[in-house]
Each structure stands twice: as C-alpha cells, then as structure tokens.
Design a protein around this motif. Structure first.
Motif, PDB file in Angstrom:
ATOM      1  N   UNK A   1      24.643 -13.656  19.326  1.00  0.00           N
ATOM      2  CA  UNK A   1      23.407 -13.572  18.548  1.00  0.00           C
ATOM      3  C   UNK A   1      22.198 -13.492  19.466  1.00  0.00           C
ATOM      4  N   UNK A   2      22.140 -14.374  20.459  1.00  0.00           N
ATOM      5  CA  UNK A   2      21.015 -14.383  21.393  1.00  0.00           C
ATOM      6  C   UNK A   2      20.933 -13.066  22.159  1.00  0.00           C
ATOM      7  N   UNK A   3      22.089 -12.562  22.595  1.00  0.00           N
ATOM      8  CA  UNK A   3      22.086 -11.327  23.378  1.00  0.00           C
ATOM      9  C   UNK A   3      21.583 -10.150  22.549  1.00  0.00           C
ATOM     10  N   UNK A   4      22.108  -9.995  21.318  1.00  0.00           N
ATOM     11  CA  UNK A   4      21.738  -8.825  20.524  1.00  0.00           C
ATOM     12  C   UNK A   4      20.326  -8.932  19.948  1.00  0.00           C
ATOM     13  N   UNK A   5      19.821 -10.120  19.748  1.00  0.00           N
ATOM     14  CA  UNK A   5      18.408 -10.255  19.378  1.00  0.00           C
ATOM     15  C   UNK A   5      17.519  -9.804  20.538  1.00  0.00           C
ATOM     16  N   UNK A   6      17.928 -10.168  21.753  1.00  0.00           N
ATOM     17  CA  UNK A   6      17.205  -9.716  22.947  1.00  0.00           C
ATOM     18  C   UNK A   6      17.240  -8.199  23.051  1.00  0.00           C
TER      19      UNK A   6
END
Length: 255
Positions: free
Chosen positions: A86-91
C-alpha cells in the motif's frame, strides 16, 4: 526512496531519450525507474487473485481479450494490499499523478498535440471542446496471459497521451512488446477509434516494428489519427506479461 528523487530520475530519463518519428511520434525509454525502485516495484506487484478481467470493468467491449487482467489504483484496491505494498503504490501513484511529470511529458509532444487539437473532428469538439480542457489521469497494473492478442487501434478519441511501462523480470519475453503499424491506405474517419480484428490488421496494415518488452522500460506516445498499435498473440507457456499503464485523457471543463 524519496519520491521527489525518483520523480526527477523518471523525468530526466524520459527527457534525455530520443524522439522517434516513425511510424508515428513516440519514445522508448530504458531504465526509466532507478534500479532499486524497479526491483521494489516487481517485489510488490499484487498476485493474480487481486486483479480482475478487464472485460468485467465496463471499460472495453465484450469482444476484448479475456486474457488481460487489471488492478486499478483505487483506494479500495490499495487498502486490500499489505501495508508495505500500500505504501509503495501510494508513493508511485503520487509520482505518476504529479503535475511535473504531466507538464514534462506533454512538452515533449507539444507540436503533435497542438496539431491534433487544431484539426479536431466535429465529434471530438462535441466530446471534449476546442480548448481549455480538463485532464483526467488513470493508471493500472496489467497482467496478460497466453492468448492475449489485440489488433491495430489508435485508442479512443479522449486519450491524450499513453505510457506503457514494461515490467518483466528479465529479457526472455522481449519479443512480446507493443507492435506499431502503418495503414496501407486511408482509414475511414468512423473507424479511427475502433479495434481492428486480427484479420483486418493483417489486411489493412503493415507492421513497422515491435517495441521490445525489456525490463524497466516504457513506451510513450500521444494519441493521433495514425497512432496504430497492437499486440501480437502472447504465447509464452503460461508466463505472465506485466505492465503498468498511465493514461491522460481530455475532457470538457465543468462550468
């Protein structure tokens, strides 16, 4: 990885790449992400069960290949992933949706885009207006499988600019990239946004080249009346073909 640094890397790689003119204006960019970021992107790709067939999204006709699966970057979908994913793809979404990337990309193809808008058809003017457009951005992850095939097409009229990021782990699938075509004769205006069948593609078009499906590369092009492209049948012994799509669309501004 600081997303500002990664964004600068992407923009610099795209800006420094060659602008190719034939059979239509496009760019093929290698090493578009930094190496560490690309490896993380591969590591965090969702599994197939988190994708849905594109034919179930309502975004394509019933005749579209059922061998393409998609994962849209919606809040609902992202929240189903692990925290790290989640954190990676939001970035990544922040990078892809940034105004800086949009302005850099459209500047590269400025003359082509201006010429296209100048010669809008009545249908396009009715659909999008003649200027001062709203911009809509869509991005999704894609998995293609063994029988995926797509005939020549230019994309829908509302499409402004497309990025096809190729996401293989190595170069063993290099021959299953995007094929670019030149029409053998005049294509009727009413057919400029249709998907031609495989047979029609063979009869009405000549393949000029296939963009190699190489790791960490991207194929970029503005939609025009001659941006004919497609995919020859992917027959890769059940191996999946991963992509990341980023599309810009034109729309009328709300009054």
């Amino acid at each position: 990885m600081d997303k500002e640094i990664e964004q600068e890397h992407i923009i610099n790689r795209i800006n420094s790449s060659e602008l190719i003119q034939e059979p239509f204006v496009h760019k093929l960019v290698k090493d578009v992400f930094s190496n560490n970021y690309y490896q993380d992107l591969l590591k965090y790709l969702p599994n197939k069960g988190q994708y849905i067939p594109i034919t179930e999204t309502g975004s394509v006709s019933k005749n579209y290949s059922s061998e393409r699966y998609v994962f849209n970057f919606t809040r609902e979908n992202l929240n189903k992933l692990s925290k790290e994913q989640n954190d990676f793809f939001k970035n990544l979404k922040d990078i892809l949706f940034s105004g800086k990337l949009f302005h850099s990309a459209t500047k590269m193809f400025e003359n082509v885009i201006k010429n296209r808008i100048k010669h809008f058809s009545e249908k396009e003017i009715k659909m999008m207006g003649a200027g001062d457009f709203a911009i809509q951005i869509r991005t999704m992850l894609v998995k293609d499988y063994t029988k995926y095939r797509l005939g020549a097409h230019t994309d829908v009229e509302r499409k402004l600019l497309s990025f096809l990021f190729y996401l293989p782990k190595n170069d063993e699938l290099k021959n299953v990239g995007t094929s670019l075509y030149r029409a053998n004769g005049r294509i009727d205006d009413k057919d400029l946004s249709k998907h031609f069948s495989v047979q029609e593609t063979e009869e009405k078009f000549t393949k000029v080249k296939t963009c190699l499906f190489l790791p960490n590369s991207v194929f970029i092009f503005p939609r025009t009346t001659n941006s004919f492209h497609g995919v020859e049948e992917v027959n890769i012994e059940q191996k999946e073909r991963n992509l990341l799509l980023l599309n810009y669309y034109l729309a009328k501004k709300l009054k």
